[in-house]
Design an enzyme around this catalytic site. Structure first.
Site, PDB file in Angstrom:
ATOM      1  N   HIS A  99      -8.857  21.871 -35.329  1.00  0.00           N
ATOM      2  CA  HIS A  99      -8.225  21.895 -36.643  1.00  0.00           C
ATOM      3  C   HIS A  99      -6.709  21.814 -36.480  1.00  0.00           C
ATOM      4  O   HIS A  99      -6.161  22.129 -35.416  1.00  0.00           O
ATOM      5  CB  HIS A  99      -8.575  23.177 -37.403  1.00  0.00           C
ATOM      6  CG  HIS A  99     -10.021  23.514 -37.384  1.00  0.00           C
ATOM      7  ND1 HIS A  99     -10.950  22.870 -38.183  1.00  0.00           N
ATOM      8  CD2 HIS A  99     -10.722  24.425 -36.659  1.00  0.00           C
ATOM      9  CE1 HIS A  99     -12.154  23.378 -37.966  1.00  0.00           C
ATOM     10  NE2 HIS A  99     -12.039  24.316 -37.046  1.00  0.00           N
ATOM     11  N   TYR A 126      -9.736  31.844 -45.929  1.00  0.00           N
ATOM     12  CA  TYR A 126      -9.021  32.598 -44.894  1.00  0.00           C
ATOM     13  C   TYR A 126      -7.596  32.055 -44.835  1.00  0.00           C
ATOM     14  O   TYR A 126      -7.310  30.953 -45.329  1.00  0.00           O
ATOM     15  CB  TYR A 126      -9.700  32.477 -43.521  1.00  0.00           C
ATOM     16  CG  TYR A 126      -9.850  31.052 -43.041  1.00  0.00           C
ATOM     17  CD1 TYR A 126      -8.867  30.447 -42.256  1.00  0.00           C
ATOM     18  CD2 TYR A 126     -10.972  30.297 -43.367  1.00  0.00           C
ATOM     19  CE1 TYR A 126      -8.996  29.136 -41.825  1.00  0.00           C
ATOM     20  CE2 TYR A 126     -11.113  28.978 -42.945  1.00  0.00           C
ATOM     21  CZ  TYR A 126     -10.121  28.407 -42.171  1.00  0.00           C
ATOM     22  OH  TYR A 126     -10.262  27.104 -41.754  1.00  0.00           O
ATOM     23  N   ARG A 151     -17.607  17.106 -44.009  1.00  0.00           N
ATOM     24  CA  ARG A 151     -18.164  18.373 -43.528  1.00  0.00           C
ATOM     25  C   ARG A 151     -18.678  19.224 -44.676  1.00  0.00           C
ATOM     26  O   ARG A 151     -18.090  19.261 -45.759  1.00  0.00           O
ATOM     27  CB  ARG A 151     -17.108  19.167 -42.757  1.00  0.00           C
ATOM     28  CG  ARG A 151     -17.700  20.300 -41.918  1.00  0.00           C
ATOM     29  CD  ARG A 151     -16.620  21.128 -41.275  1.00  0.00           C
ATOM     30  NE  ARG A 151     -17.134  21.901 -40.136  1.00  0.00           N
ATOM     31  CZ  ARG A 151     -16.605  23.031 -39.695  1.00  0.00           C
ATOM     32  NH1 ARG A 151     -15.525  23.544 -40.286  1.00  0.00           N
ATOM     33  NH2 ARG A 151     -17.123  23.660 -38.663  1.00  0.00           N
ATOM     34  N   HIS A 164     -21.096  23.476 -33.267  1.00  0.00           N
ATOM     35  CA  HIS A 164     -21.153  24.725 -32.506  1.00  0.00           C
ATOM     36  C   HIS A 164     -22.582  25.168 -32.159  1.00  0.00           C
ATOM     37  O   HIS A 164     -22.921  26.349 -32.260  1.00  0.00           O
ATOM     38  CB  HIS A 164     -20.446  25.851 -33.274  1.00  0.00           C
ATOM     39  CG  HIS A 164     -19.068  25.514 -33.730  1.00  0.00           C
ATOM     40  ND1 HIS A 164     -18.193  24.752 -32.987  1.00  0.00           N
ATOM     41  CD2 HIS A 164     -18.401  25.832 -34.879  1.00  0.00           C
ATOM     42  CE1 HIS A 164     -17.042  24.623 -33.643  1.00  0.00           C
ATOM     43  NE2 HIS A 164     -17.148  25.256 -34.794  1.00  0.00           N
ATOM     44  N   ASP A 190     -12.603  23.630 -30.537  1.00  0.00           N
ATOM     45  CA  ASP A 190     -12.561  24.450 -31.751  1.00  0.00           C
ATOM     46  C   ASP A 190     -11.200  25.121 -31.928  1.00  0.00           C
ATOM     47  O   ASP A 190     -11.062  26.081 -32.685  1.00  0.00           O
ATOM     48  CB  ASP A 190     -13.689  25.502 -31.779  1.00  0.00           C
ATOM     49  CG  ASP A 190     -13.869  26.158 -33.143  1.00  0.00           C
ATOM     50  OD1 ASP A 190     -13.582  25.496 -34.158  1.00  0.00           O
ATOM     51  OD2 ASP A 190     -14.282  27.334 -33.207  1.00  0.00           O
ATOM     52  N   ASN A 207     -10.920  32.679 -37.550  1.00  0.00           N
ATOM     53  CA  ASN A 207     -11.943  33.682 -37.872  1.00  0.00           C
ATOM     54  C   ASN A 207     -12.706  34.186 -36.655  1.00  0.00           C
ATOM     55  O   ASN A 207     -13.887  34.537 -36.752  1.00  0.00           O
ATOM     56  CB  ASN A 207     -12.945  33.140 -38.913  1.00  0.00           C
ATOM     57  CG  ASN A 207     -12.293  32.830 -40.243  1.00  0.00           C
ATOM     58  OD1 ASN A 207     -11.689  33.702 -40.861  1.00  0.00           O
ATOM     59  ND2 ASN A 207     -12.386  31.575 -40.667  1.00  0.00           N
TER      60      ASN A 207
END
Length: 289
Positions: free
Chosen positions: A28, A44, A119, A175, A243, A248
């Site tokens: 990201h 978040y 997504r 994942h 990732d 989080n």
């Protein structure tokens, strides 16, 4: 104020050089918020993790290509991801978040910019999309050769897989489905992942060892058997990603170099490394020669 921890400032060096055009297939870019504000209804609030920081990580690890997964904290505003694509010298592709009423013109524009997928989140603590929304969007992206990227977990995966098999587009499970490592390779959810072998539209990211780990303790060895089993079963349908910057995280913050070295140790064959890091993402994300 951020409610997520930042990524590690110092990481383990890679244990070997990566094959040419190796691709980090999941990460990201966050902000900087002063330039690309976070969405008001974000699930978040991360610390900034801008494109420059991402490029430095990739140079350190040896990645030439990458796939930006547009984050929920930026909502449907794709500006931060499109900026990264524009600055990426053709070496990046992206996964989008799309409004339910997205039209063909918008999809075509994003495709020209380097977007290759959309997504959908099916994880309880995130702003989830419904299956009805996915079913509406899938036929619209099909003519562009896109796929859907599925963020699931132990609670949602088994219910999703039969539906995903009916879609008119390929699907990628992020994942390793975030299945629980404590259940081992014989767990029902993980066996359902392995059963995707041979499905022409199914792909799995062997990323997020920490997401699958039941201990949350680095180096997340309890999740390694899951990755090893997928490598043994279906290497032609796998993608690997960092990732980064690990939003989080509830346990230890992953070390991206350590994660890469775990993959290289579990996948020592150079031909298979090239398949997972180069050939598979090139096929799915259509990088330019």
């Amino acid at each position: 104020m951020p409610d997520c921890a930042p990524p590690l400032a110092q990481i383990t060096p890679p244990s070997q050089a990566l094959p040419a055009n190796a691709c980090d297939s999941h990460f990201h870019v966050f902000g900087p918020a002063a330039v690309f504000p976070y969405a008001d209804d974000r699930p978040y609030t991360p610390p900034d993790a801008p494109f420059e920081q991402l490029r430095a990580l990739h140079q350190r690890l040896g990645f030439r290509r990458g796939v930006i997964v547009h984050p929920g904290c930026h909502g449907y505003d794709m500006s931060v991801t499109l900026d990264a694509l524009d600055r990426g010298e053709g070496q990046y592709r992206a996964v989008a978040l799309l409004e339910p009423d997205v039209d063909e013109a918008r999809i075509a524009e994003l495709d020209r910019r380097g977007v290759r997928a959309v997504r959908f989140n099916f994880v309880a603590h995130l702003a989830n999309a419904g299956w009805d929304e996915l079913e509406r969007i899938a036929p619209r992206i099909a003519p562009f050769g896109w796929h859907v990227c599925i963020h699931s977990d132990q609670a949602s995966l088994l219910g999703l897989l039969p539906r995903l098999r009916t879609l008119p587009v390929p699907f990628v499970i992020d994942h390793m489905g975030r299945v629980a490592a404590a259940e081992g390779t014989g767990g029902e959810a993980f066996r359902a992942l392995l059963a995707l072998r041979g499905h022409p539209g199914a792909w799995i990211k062997i990323s997020g060892l920490d997401r699958a780990s039941s201990t949350g303790a680095r180096p997340f060895r309890d999740a390694e058997p899951l990755m090893a089993a997928l490598l043994e079963t279906m290497p032609d349908r796998l993608l690997w990603g960092t990732d980064w910057p690990h939003p989080n995280v509830r346990g230890d913050m992953p070390d991206d170099g350590e994660l890469l070295n775990t993959f290289l140790r579990l996948c020592p064959d150079p031909a298979m490394q090239r398949q997972v890091l180069v050939d598979n993402p090139d096929r799915l994300y259509r990088f330019a020669p």
